[in-house]
Design a protein around this motif. Sequence first.
Motif, PDB file in Angstrom:
ATOM      1  N   LEU A   1       0.839  -1.189   0.000  1.00 15.00           N
ATOM      2  CA  LEU A   1       0.000   0.000   0.000  1.00 15.00           C
ATOM      3  C   LEU A   1       0.880   1.246   0.000  1.00 15.00           C
ATOM      4  CD1 LEU A   1      -2.860  -0.688   2.589  1.00 15.00           C
ATOM      5  CD2 LEU A   1      -3.080  -0.515   0.111  1.00 15.00           C
ATOM      6  N   SER A   2       0.412   2.293  -0.624  1.00 16.06           N
ATOM      7  CA  SER A   2       1.159   3.557  -0.653  1.00 16.06           C
ATOM      8  C   SER A   2       0.749   4.482   0.482  1.00 16.06           C
ATOM      9  CB  SER A   2       0.947   4.261  -1.995  1.00 16.06           C
ATOM     10  OG  SER A   2      -0.419   4.601  -2.173  1.00 16.06           O
ATOM     11  N   PHE A   3      -0.143   4.002   1.358  1.00 10.97           N
ATOM     12  CA  PHE A   3      -0.605   4.801   2.486  1.00 10.97           C
ATOM     13  C   PHE A   3      -0.876   3.888   3.674  1.00 10.97           C
ATOM     14  CE2 PHE A   3      -4.017   4.035  -0.615  1.00 10.97           C
ATOM     15  CZ  PHE A   3      -4.882   3.227   0.124  1.00 10.97           C
ATOM     16  N   ASP A   4      -0.936   4.461   4.858  1.00  8.09           N
ATOM     17  CA  ASP A   4      -1.217   3.694   6.073  1.00  8.09           C
ATOM     18  C   ASP A   4      -2.680   3.264   6.101  1.00  8.09           C
ATOM     19  OD1 ASP A   4       1.393   4.077   6.921  1.00  8.09           O
ATOM     20  OD2 ASP A   4       0.891   5.883   8.067  1.00  8.09           O
ATOM     21  N   PHE A   5      -2.968   2.242   6.883  1.00  6.38           N
ATOM     22  CA  PHE A   5      -4.341   1.742   6.988  1.00  6.38           C
ATOM     23  C   PHE A   5      -5.312   2.836   7.437  1.00  6.38           C
ATOM     24  CE2 PHE A   5      -2.230  -2.531   7.965  1.00  6.38           C
ATOM     25  CZ  PHE A   5      -2.344  -2.966   6.654  1.00  6.38           C
ATOM     26  N   ALA A   6      -4.853   3.741   8.282  1.00 10.22           N
ATOM     27  CA  ALA A   6      -5.733   4.784   8.820  1.00 10.22           C
ATOM     28  C   ALA A   6      -5.780   6.040   7.952  1.00 10.22           C
ATOM     29  CB  ALA A   6      -5.279   5.169  10.234  1.00 10.22           C
ATOM     30  N   ALA A   7      -5.032   6.053   6.863  1.00 11.17           N
ATOM     31  CA  ALA A   7      -4.866   7.288   6.095  1.00 11.17           C
ATOM     32  C   ALA A   7      -6.144   7.773   5.418  1.00 11.17           C
ATOM     33  CB  ALA A   7      -3.770   7.103   5.040  1.00 11.17           C
ATOM     34  N   LEU A   8      -7.076   6.875   5.171  1.00  8.57           N
ATOM     35  CA  LEU A   8      -8.292   7.250   4.437  1.00  8.57           C
ATOM     36  C   LEU A   8      -9.464   7.559   5.359  1.00  8.57           C
ATOM     37  CD1 LEU A   8      -8.138   4.652   1.519  1.00  8.57           C
ATOM     38  CD2 LEU A   8      -7.141   6.939   1.633  1.00  8.57           C
ATOM     39  N   GLU A   9      -9.233   7.542   6.660  1.00  8.27           N
ATOM     40  CA  GLU A   9     -10.307   7.882   7.595  1.00  8.27           C
ATOM     41  C   GLU A   9     -10.686   9.354   7.436  1.00  8.27           C
ATOM     42  OE1 GLU A   9      -8.905   6.717  11.508  1.00  8.27           O
ATOM     43  OE2 GLU A   9      -9.792   4.731  11.245  1.00  8.27           O
ATOM     44  N   PRO A  10     -11.962   9.693   7.665  1.00 14.07           N
ATOM     45  CA  PRO A  10     -13.052   8.851   8.169  1.00 14.07           C
ATOM     46  C   PRO A  10     -13.809   8.098   7.079  1.00 14.07           C
ATOM     47  CG  PRO A  10     -13.837  11.082   7.939  1.00 14.07           C
ATOM     48  CD  PRO A  10     -12.385  11.106   7.526  1.00 14.07           C
ATOM     49  N   HIS A  11     -13.391   8.248   5.847  1.00 15.64           N
ATOM     50  CA  HIS A  11     -14.163   7.693   4.730  1.00 15.64           C
ATOM     51  C   HIS A  11     -14.044   6.170   4.660  1.00 15.64           C
ATOM     52  CE1 HIS A  11     -14.337  11.902   3.857  1.00 15.64           C
ATOM     53  NE2 HIS A  11     -13.027  11.949   3.727  1.00 15.64           N
TER      54      HIS A  11
ATOM     55  N   ARG B   1     -24.644   1.070   1.954  1.00 18.66           N
ATOM     56  CA  ARG B   1     -23.737   1.109   0.812  1.00 18.66           C
ATOM     57  C   ARG B   1     -23.742   2.477   0.147  1.00 18.66           C
ATOM     58  NH1 ARG B   1     -24.192  -2.741  -4.537  1.00 18.66           N
ATOM     59  NH2 ARG B   1     -23.792  -4.417  -3.027  1.00 18.66           N
ATOM     60  N   ALA B   2     -24.888   3.100   0.062  1.00 15.03           N
ATOM     61  CA  ALA B   2     -24.987   4.402  -0.605  1.00 15.03           C
ATOM     62  C   ALA B   2     -24.092   5.443   0.059  1.00 15.03           C
ATOM     63  CB  ALA B   2     -26.440   4.878  -0.609  1.00 15.03           C
ATOM     64  N   ASP B   3     -23.993   5.404   1.386  1.00 11.60           N
ATOM     65  CA  ASP B   3     -23.127   6.357   2.093  1.00 11.60           C
ATOM     66  C   ASP B   3     -21.657   6.098   1.771  1.00 11.60           C
ATOM     67  OD1 ASP B   3     -25.418   7.388   3.203  1.00 11.60           O
ATOM     68  OD2 ASP B   3     -25.096   6.513   5.191  1.00 11.60           O
ATOM     69  N   TYR B   4     -21.294   4.843   1.717  1.00  7.83           N
ATOM     70  CA  TYR B   4     -19.919   4.459   1.352  1.00  7.83           C
ATOM     71  C   TYR B   4     -19.588   4.922  -0.065  1.00  7.83           C
ATOM     72  CZ  TYR B   4     -16.562   1.017  -0.615  1.00  7.83           C
ATOM     73  OH  TYR B   4     -15.541   0.387  -1.284  1.00  7.83           O
ATOM     74  N   VAL B   5     -20.508   4.715  -0.983  1.00  9.63           N
ATOM     75  CA  VAL B   5     -20.290   5.119  -2.374  1.00  9.63           C
ATOM     76  C   VAL B   5     -20.124   6.631  -2.474  1.00  9.63           C
ATOM     77  CG1 VAL B   5     -21.352   5.225  -4.660  1.00  9.63           C
ATOM     78  CG2 VAL B   5     -21.463   3.107  -3.326  1.00  9.63           C
ATOM     79  N   SER B   6     -20.962   7.366  -1.794  1.00 11.75           N
ATOM     80  CA  SER B   6     -20.870   8.832  -1.834  1.00 11.75           C
ATOM     81  C   SER B   6     -19.569   9.328  -1.214  1.00 11.75           C
ATOM     82  CB  SER B   6     -22.067   9.449  -1.100  1.00 11.75           C
ATOM     83  OG  SER B   6     -23.280   9.128  -1.759  1.00 11.75           O
ATOM     84  N   ALA B   7     -19.099   8.656  -0.167  1.00 11.50           N
ATOM     85  CA  ALA B   7     -17.862   9.064   0.504  1.00 11.50           C
ATOM     86  C   ALA B   7     -16.630   8.798  -0.353  1.00 11.50           C
ATOM     87  CB  ALA B   7     -17.738   8.335   1.838  1.00 11.50           C
ATOM     88  N   PHE B   8     -16.752   7.902  -1.318  1.00  5.11           N
ATOM     89  CA  PHE B   8     -15.614   7.519  -2.157  1.00  5.11           C
ATOM     90  C   PHE B   8     -14.985   8.721  -2.860  1.00  5.11           C
ATOM     91  CE2 PHE B   8     -14.153   5.590  -6.320  1.00  5.11           C
ATOM     92  CZ  PHE B   8     -13.015   4.980  -5.804  1.00  5.11           C
ATOM     93  N   TRP B   9     -15.795   9.687  -3.239  1.00  7.94           N
ATOM     94  CA  TRP B   9     -15.267  10.845  -3.972  1.00  7.94           C
ATOM     95  C   TRP B   9     -14.244  11.627  -3.165  1.00  7.94           C
ATOM     96  CZ3 TRP B   9     -16.216   9.676  -8.587  1.00  7.94           C
ATOM     97  CH2 TRP B   9     -17.454   9.141  -8.979  1.00  7.94           C
ATOM     98  N   ASN B  10     -14.255  11.486  -1.862  1.00  8.33           N
ATOM     99  CA  ASN B  10     -13.312  12.202  -1.007  1.00  8.33           C
ATOM    100  C   ASN B  10     -11.903  11.615  -1.022  1.00  8.33           C
ATOM    101  OD1 ASN B  10     -15.135  14.189   0.430  1.00  8.33           O
ATOM    102  ND2 ASN B  10     -16.162  12.285   0.971  1.00  8.33           N
TER     103      ASN B  10
END
Length: 252
Positions: free
Chosen positions: A56-66, A227-236
């Motif tokens: 991975l190019s980032f830490d496991f926590a790097a994408l929080e809170p998404h 799932r819809a919330d997860y999908v919407s958060a993906f853009w971040n």
Amino acid sequence: MENLNFNLSRRAFLANSSKAGLALSLGGTAILSACSGEAKGDSQAVLATSFTQSPLSFDFAALEPHIDAMTMEIHYTKHAAGYARNLEAAIGEENVDTNKPLEDVLANISNYSTKMRNNGGGHYNHELFWKVMTPDAAERPEGALADAINDSFGSFEAFAEQFETAAKTRFGSGWAWLVVGNDKKLAVGSTPNQDNPLMDISDFKGIPLLGLDVWEHAYYLHYQNRRADYVSAFWNIVNWKMVAERFAAASM
């Protein structure tokens, strides 16, 4: 639509090398002809996938809170690692030439076992997924990719809506995709399970630029059944720089 056909010389491709070369035909029309790093530059290597799991190019926590750290750790170290291990076993069982990229296998997946289909697809899909996410995401793409999105969908907002619909309405487990099609136009669609648009058995074909995992293991710890919330958060967390690099390589 006819099958995707990949051709790659042993000399041109070295696994995990920036000098990987990939040549692709879709429906008999050449939409990608990638040569060695010496000939056309290292950007072409972005489209070739090796048979082993990349760091991975980032830490496991790097994408929080998404995406939460526990989900990322389990997803990468258990689910994705499992696909990589099972793919390695299938390679040995089916005498796969690993001097060629994984894309070559996927383009001819109907010639292989269900084990190869599931695990080769799962490995490819996840390797792309990690690359198209970043903690330093831009709000939206720019340049040639932005222009292509506007040309193909009318606007970024229209594209995002179509992509979200594909992800939210995929029944059961699967993936949503942004691809370059045989006409070099962008298209959005989805595939079931661990299938992807490179596979000759897929109803939706193209060169993947962006993929979103909508298996429950990708989001359930944090989003539960939303799932819809997860999908919407993906853009971040979309790595538009990487998507643009893939688009540039696929458009050559």
